[in-house]
Design a protein around this motif. Structure first.
Motif, PDB file in Angstrom:
ATOM      1  N   ILE A 212       0.862  -1.066  -0.057  1.00 31.11           N
ATOM      2  CA  ILE A 212       0.436  -0.144  -0.216  1.00 31.11           C
ATOM      3  C   ILE A 212       0.975   1.301   0.018  1.00 31.11           C
ATOM      4  CG2 ILE A 212      -1.804   1.134   1.222  1.00 31.11           C
ATOM      5  CD1 ILE A 212      -2.947  -1.896  -0.069  1.00 31.11           C
ATOM      6  N   GLU A 213       0.854   2.070  -0.887  1.00 34.27           N
ATOM      7  CA  GLU A 213       2.142   2.896  -1.682  1.00 34.27           C
ATOM      8  C   GLU A 213       1.173   4.278  -0.514  1.00 34.27           C
ATOM      9  OE1 GLU A 213       0.285   1.913  -3.853  1.00 34.27           O
ATOM     10  OE2 GLU A 213       2.229   1.004  -4.981  1.00 34.27           O
ATOM     11  N   ASP A 214       0.414   4.743  -0.117  1.00 37.83           N
ATOM     12  CA  ASP A 214      -0.507   6.172   0.104  1.00 37.83           C
ATOM     13  C   ASP A 214      -1.820   5.521   1.128  1.00 37.83           C
ATOM     14  OD1 ASP A 214       0.737   8.783   0.866  1.00 37.83           O
ATOM     15  OD2 ASP A 214      -1.368   8.289   0.677  1.00 37.83           O
ATOM     16  N   SER A 215      -1.810   6.526   2.225  1.00 39.08           N
ATOM     17  CA  SER A 215      -3.394   6.551   2.106  1.00 39.08           C
ATOM     18  C   SER A 215      -4.981   6.542   1.320  1.00 39.08           C
ATOM     19  CB  SER A 215      -3.473   7.876   3.385  1.00 39.08           C
ATOM     20  OG  SER A 215      -3.298   8.784   2.923  1.00 39.08           O
ATOM     21  N   VAL A 216      -4.191   7.213   0.619  1.00 38.87           N
ATOM     22  CA  VAL A 216      -5.244   7.556  -0.978  1.00 38.87           C
ATOM     23  C   VAL A 216      -5.115   6.276  -1.734  1.00 38.87           C
ATOM     24  CG1 VAL A 216      -5.822   9.003  -2.752  1.00 38.87           C
ATOM     25  CG2 VAL A 216      -4.762  10.016  -0.915  1.00 38.87           C
ATOM     26  N   VAL A 217      -3.937   5.727  -1.361  1.00 36.27           N
ATOM     27  CA  VAL A 217      -4.378   4.124  -2.705  1.00 36.27           C
ATOM     28  C   VAL A 217      -5.396   3.593  -1.498  1.00 36.27           C
ATOM     29  CG1 VAL A 217      -2.540   2.429  -3.166  1.00 36.27           C
ATOM     30  CG2 VAL A 217      -1.613   4.378  -3.420  1.00 36.27           C
ATOM     31  N   LEU A 218      -4.924   3.063  -0.719  1.00 33.81           N
ATOM     32  CA  LEU A 218      -5.629   2.156   0.304  1.00 33.81           C
ATOM     33  C   LEU A 218      -7.283   2.605   0.567  1.00 33.81           C
ATOM     34  CD1 LEU A 218      -5.868   0.307   2.854  1.00 33.81           C
ATOM     35  CD2 LEU A 218      -5.397   1.941   4.362  1.00 33.81           C
ATOM     36  N   GLY A 261      -4.987  11.381   6.545  1.00 32.34           N
ATOM     37  CA  GLY A 261      -5.483  10.387   7.095  1.00 32.34           C
ATOM     38  C   GLY A 261      -6.961   9.996   6.074  1.00 32.34           C
ATOM     39  N   ILE A 262      -7.501   9.106   6.404  1.00 37.23           N
ATOM     40  CA  ILE A 262      -8.564   9.349   5.952  1.00 37.23           C
ATOM     41  C   ILE A 262     -10.249   8.747   7.266  1.00 37.23           C
ATOM     42  CG2 ILE A 262     -10.616   7.136   5.101  1.00 37.23           C
ATOM     43  CD1 ILE A 262      -7.368   5.944   3.934  1.00 37.23           C
ATOM     44  N   VAL A 263     -11.096   9.235   6.600  1.00 38.81           N
ATOM     45  CA  VAL A 263     -11.831   9.539   7.486  1.00 38.81           C
ATOM     46  C   VAL A 263     -13.468   8.707   6.828  1.00 38.81           C
ATOM     47  CG1 VAL A 263     -13.889  10.789   8.673  1.00 38.81           C
ATOM     48  CG2 VAL A 263     -11.134  11.282   8.735  1.00 38.81           C
TER      49      VAL A 263
END
Length: 502
Positions: A212-218, A261-263
């Motif tokens: 997983i490269e980044d939170s946006v990718v996740l 971060g992801i919300v």
């Protein structure tokens, strides 16, 4: 024979083992790696090995806190003796090969006494990280300016300082088979909806990816519909926006080596909210939210509406404006559809060029390029000055969105709407908007309707989305987030006026 990573941990126990065999095993798993330090020492007839990757550990700590006490120790070397005598609190034992190989990659130092049944690991990693800085993509005038960094430890520290509560849960989950990456599932235990927490946890555990490269990718892996154009999980680099969402009952994710971060769950309207609305008086905050909603709608329809009017519906324009438009288009050789697509494409080129160039050069490129190219295009008769104004206003309106992902989506939606308007006029524009609304009605984020509280209709939640109330009247959390505890405080107590002598 070279040993490989295996998933069955019961078969990974290789201890006890000779020091020379352990060295050969590590060289087989880390071929051509000159930075792998493998040191051997002798003491009271015993052999001991200390190994690590040099640039991933703090060498001073290894020498002062580990090697110096180890080599000066008078008693016999045993696993328990080392754990008791070496002044490093992070020491613990393991018997699995996977733990050793992965630990080396994480910057751990391993100590093994020959023919012992366990190996000791110490966390003395040297983590490079940048200092706290201002947010780049979500700038604020009021409120905290600090942004997340690529260091997960730093980000967790910020979250803990902002939410000092034992109710805060920071659940650790590993994602990625070949390159495991630490992900933290963050929520308020007494507030967050259990279904949302369980759904998010299960989606993370079910991921079968290498890295997983980044939170946006996740977020693209775990959102409800991966083929959808609209973002379904909110991404932010602002800790205050992240923690504000957590305290309102949402679920958050932080990813190692990711500065955002992801919300979740997220609705269409949550992408138009800004924590800056909270730092202003409620009247000003409500006004700014209304401006963003109108700007989003304006950005979507103004250029397609212009194309439809100029192509098919002259009668809806006032006579004076019609004469002005006719004069500006007298020398333009292209139909309105092609003209609008050309100018919109030019605006996207300027925006992309400004984003990729260095900051000072990019700002100059955006301003000078827009003025020079626009003026030259009008004088050359390639486009009309009216269309330049319309496209510029549409672009400005799209930039009012606090979310970069939603702003990009809005700009992308304009192109098919312009095409439909150029082919079918207002009928095509209305048809495209209807398809867009139907599409949004079907979207969900962790099971929450994407257009909540507009659909399904919940009037009591309108003050959480479309406008703001004074804080002493905003005593409930949003119902569409389905929090366990919907009441934040007693409204009756909040309205009481207390003087100093009471």
């Amino acid at each position: 024979m070279r040993k490989r990573f295996r998933t069955n941990k019961q078969s990974d126990s290789i201890f006890p083992i000779a020091i020379d065999e352990l060295e050969q095993l590590l060289q087989d798993n880390f071929p051509n790696n000159p930075d792998l330090v493998f040191s051997k020492y002798h003491h009271h007839g015993k052999k001991i090995a200390v190994f690590y990757i040099s640039y991933m550990v703090e060498i001073d700590k290894v020498e002062n806190y580990l090697l110096e006490p180890l080599l000066s120790m008078e008693m016999d070397w045993t696993t328990q003796t080392l754990l008791n005598e070496i002044p490093v609190s992070s020491g613990k034992t393991t018997v699995y090969l996977d733990d050793v190989l992965n630990g080396i990659l994480l910057g751990k130092v391993f100590v093994y006494i020959e023919q012992e049944k366990e190996i000791i690991e110490y966390i003395l990693s040297n983590k490079e990280k940048r200092s706290l800085e201002k947010a780049e993509t979500e700038s604020l005038v009021l409120g905290p300016k600090v942004a997340f960094t690529e260091s997960l430890i730093t980000n967790l520290n910020i979250i803990r300082w902002r939410i000092r509560s034992t109710d805060l849960v920071l659940e650790e989950i590993k994602v990625g088979k070949k390159i495991p990456r630490e992900v933290r599932l963050i929520y308020m235990k007494s507030v967050a909806n259990e279904t949302d927490v369980n759904t998010m946890r299960q989606r993370l555990l079910d991921l079968d990816v290498d890295d997983i490269e980044d939170s946006v990718v996740l977020s693209q892996y775990i959102e409800d519909s991966s083929s959808n154009l609209f973002p379904q999980l909110d991404s932010t680099e602002l800790p205050d926006r992240f923690t504000y969402s957590i305290t309102k009952g949402k679920v958050g994710l932080l990813v190692e080596n990711s500065p955002s971060g992801i919300v979740a769950p997220a609705t269409l309207f949550s992408f138009l909210e800004s924590t800056e609305d909270l730092y202003m008086k409620w009247q000003a905050g409500s006004f700014l939210r209304l401006v963003r909603f109108l700007a989003m709608f304006f950005s979507i329809i103004v250029t397609p509406g212009y194309v439809a009017v100029i192509t098919y519906h002259y009668e809806v324009m006032p006579m004076q404006l019609l004469l002005s438009v006719g004069e500006s288009r007298a020398s333009v050789p292209f139909p309105p559809l092609l003209e609008a697509l050309l100018i919109e494409f030019m605006i996207e080129l300027l925006r992309e060029a400004g984003a990729r160039l260095p900051t000072k050069v990019g700002q100059t490129m955006g301003i000078v390029g827009g003025i020079v190219i626009g003026q030259a295009a009008v004088q050359a008769g390639i486009t009309s000055n009216i269309l330049i104004i319309v496209v510029a206003m549409s672009a400005l309106a799209s930039f009012t969105s606090p979310s970069y992902l939603l702003g990009t989506t809005i700009r992308l939606i304009r192109f098919p709407l312009i095409f439909l308007s150029g082919i079918l006029g207002f009928i095509g524009l209305i048809f495209g908007i209807c398809l867009l609304i139907i599409h949004l009605l079907r979207l969900t984020s962790l099971g929450t309707p994407y257009l909540a509280p507009l659909y399904p209709l919940s009037l009591q939640d309108f003050n959480k989305v479309f406008y703001r109330l004074p804080f002493n009247m905003d005593n409930k959390r949003a119902k569409f987030n389905r929090p366990k505890d919907i009441v934040r405080y007693s409204a009756k107590e909040a309205k009481r006026k207390r003087d100093i002598d009471e």
